[in-house]
Design a protein around this motif. Sequence first.
Motif, PDB file in Angstrom:
ATOM      1  N   ASP A 163       0.864  -1.193   0.000  1.00  0.00           N
ATOM      2  CA  ASP A 163       0.000   0.000   0.000  1.00  0.00           C
ATOM      3  C   ASP A 163       0.887   1.225   0.000  1.00  0.00           C
ATOM      4  N   ALA A 165       1.421  -1.163   6.033  1.00  0.00           N
ATOM      5  CA  ALA A 165       1.019  -2.421   5.400  1.00  0.00           C
ATOM      6  C   ALA A 165       2.146  -3.117   4.645  1.00  0.00           C
ATOM      7  N   ASN A 166       3.224  -2.399   4.339  1.00  0.00           N
ATOM      8  CA  ASN A 166       4.288  -2.971   3.510  1.00  0.00           C
ATOM      9  C   ASN A 166       5.096  -4.004   4.278  1.00  0.00           C
ATOM     10  N   THR A 188      -1.201  -7.925   3.193  1.00  0.00           N
ATOM     11  CA  THR A 188      -0.104  -8.082   4.149  1.00  0.00           C
ATOM     12  C   THR A 188      -0.172  -9.450   4.808  1.00  0.00           C
ATOM     13  N   LEU A 224      -3.304  -1.541  10.851  1.00  0.00           N
ATOM     14  CA  LEU A 224      -2.476  -0.962   9.795  1.00  0.00           C
ATOM     15  C   LEU A 224      -2.159  -1.964   8.692  1.00  0.00           C
ATOM     16  N   MET A 225      -2.294  -3.252   8.993  1.00  0.00           N
ATOM     17  CA  MET A 225      -2.069  -4.259   7.959  1.00  0.00           C
ATOM     18  C   MET A 225      -3.270  -4.318   7.022  1.00  0.00           C
ATOM     19  N   LYS A 226      -3.002  -4.688   5.778  1.00  0.00           N
ATOM     20  CA  LYS A 226      -4.055  -4.911   4.784  1.00  0.00           C
ATOM     21  C   LYS A 226      -4.228  -6.420   4.581  1.00  0.00           C
ATOM     22  N   HIS A 279       2.309  -4.103  15.769  1.00  0.00           N
ATOM     23  CA  HIS A 279       0.937  -3.967  15.275  1.00  0.00           C
ATOM     24  C   HIS A 279      -0.079  -4.294  16.361  1.00  0.00           C
TER      25      HIS A 279
END
Length: 358
Positions: free
Chosen positions: A213, A315-316, A289, A284-286, A272
Motif C-alpha cells: 500500500d 502495510a508494507n 499483508t 495498519l495491515m491490509k 501492530h
Amino acid sequence: MFSEKDFIASNYSQVDTANFHWSAPSNIALVKYWGKKENQIPANPSISFTLENCKTITKLSATKKEGYENFSFDLLFEGKPKEDFKPKIQKFLERIVLYCPFLKEYHLSIDTENTFPHSSGIASSASGMAALAMNIMSLEKTINPSISDDYFYSKASFLARLGSGSACRSIKGKVVVWGENKENSKNSNLFGVEFSNIHSNFKNYQDTILLVDKGEKQVSSTVGHELMHNHPFAEKRFEQAHENLSKIKTILKEGLISEFIKIVESEALTLHAMMMTSMPYFILMKPNTLEIINRIWKYRTETQTPVCFTLDAGANVHVLYPEKDKEKVLDFIKNELVGYCQNEQYICDQIGDGAKSY
C-alpha cells in the motif's frame, strides 16, 4: 560518552560560502521503538539494519548573510520547490539551533531527492533528516575543524534524532542500537551507536520491500508513539523490548539465523498488536499483508529456507533473508508474492554502511 551539553557548538569561525553533498539511507528496525518521551527520547531501546539503496541524497549550500534574527532557507525536492516540506525543516532548525547557533548566520539552500518514490510507502523522514544532519555537521566541521570524527558522527545522529527519532539510526551502518539498556553503558538515548560485532551469516543480509500500500500513512508516527501513553500493555512491551535487544545482540554475534527469525517476526507483530490495542485503535495491515505473511511461513516450512518478514507501522512487508539464498527467495517473491503488491511493485535492498559524502 557525549552528553547533551557536549553538542552545543562553540569556538567556531566563519566562512562566506560552503557547499556539501551527502546521502543517508533508510533503516528497518529489528527490535522496534514505539513510544517516546519529551525531546525525542525513546521509551525503549531499538536496533536496526541500515539499508543501502533506499536513501536520500541532499546538497546543502550555505552563504553568509546579514542579520541573525531568523532562519533563512530555501528547499528543492527533486528539482522543484516544495513548500509543504518547509514547515518541517523550520521546526527542525528551531529544535537544533541551541546546538548549532551558527545556522542563523547563513542562508541555506537545500536540494534533496530520494532514490525511491516518495509515495512508495517507505519512510523518508529517517533518511531525509539524517542526510540533512550530515550536511549541517559538515558546515560545523568547516567552521570548527578541530572536532573529532567521533563527535561529528555522534552529533549528526543526535541532530537527526531531533528531526525524526529513527533518523538517528541512519547515520552509521550496518547495525545500529538506539536507546539505553542496562547491559551496555555505551548505548545512548541521545544518538545511535553502531553495533559492529556481527557474524558472517548476516553479511550483506537482504531486504526486499513489498509495496502493499503506497498511500499516505493511516496514522502518523507521532500520533502512533503518543498512543503508548497510558496504553494498558506499555510497560510490559518496554520490558519485552529490553529483553529482545539483549537476545538479538547475541544472535547477531553468534550467527543464529533461526533465533533471529523468531525475534524479528515477533517484534513486527507486537508493534501492530500495540496499535490494535491502543485507544483509539488501528489496524495498519491490509489483507494482502496477511496473505504475504502466511505465504512466507508456508514457504519457509516447506523449503527450510531461512526467510522471514518484518513490518513498519504500515502495510508494507520487508522480506529478510541471507545473501546466499537470494536467487531462490527472489524467485519465490516474483512467483508468489508480487501479485499482492500494489502495481506489483517491490524494491530490492540489503544491509548498507550508512551516510556517505560526495
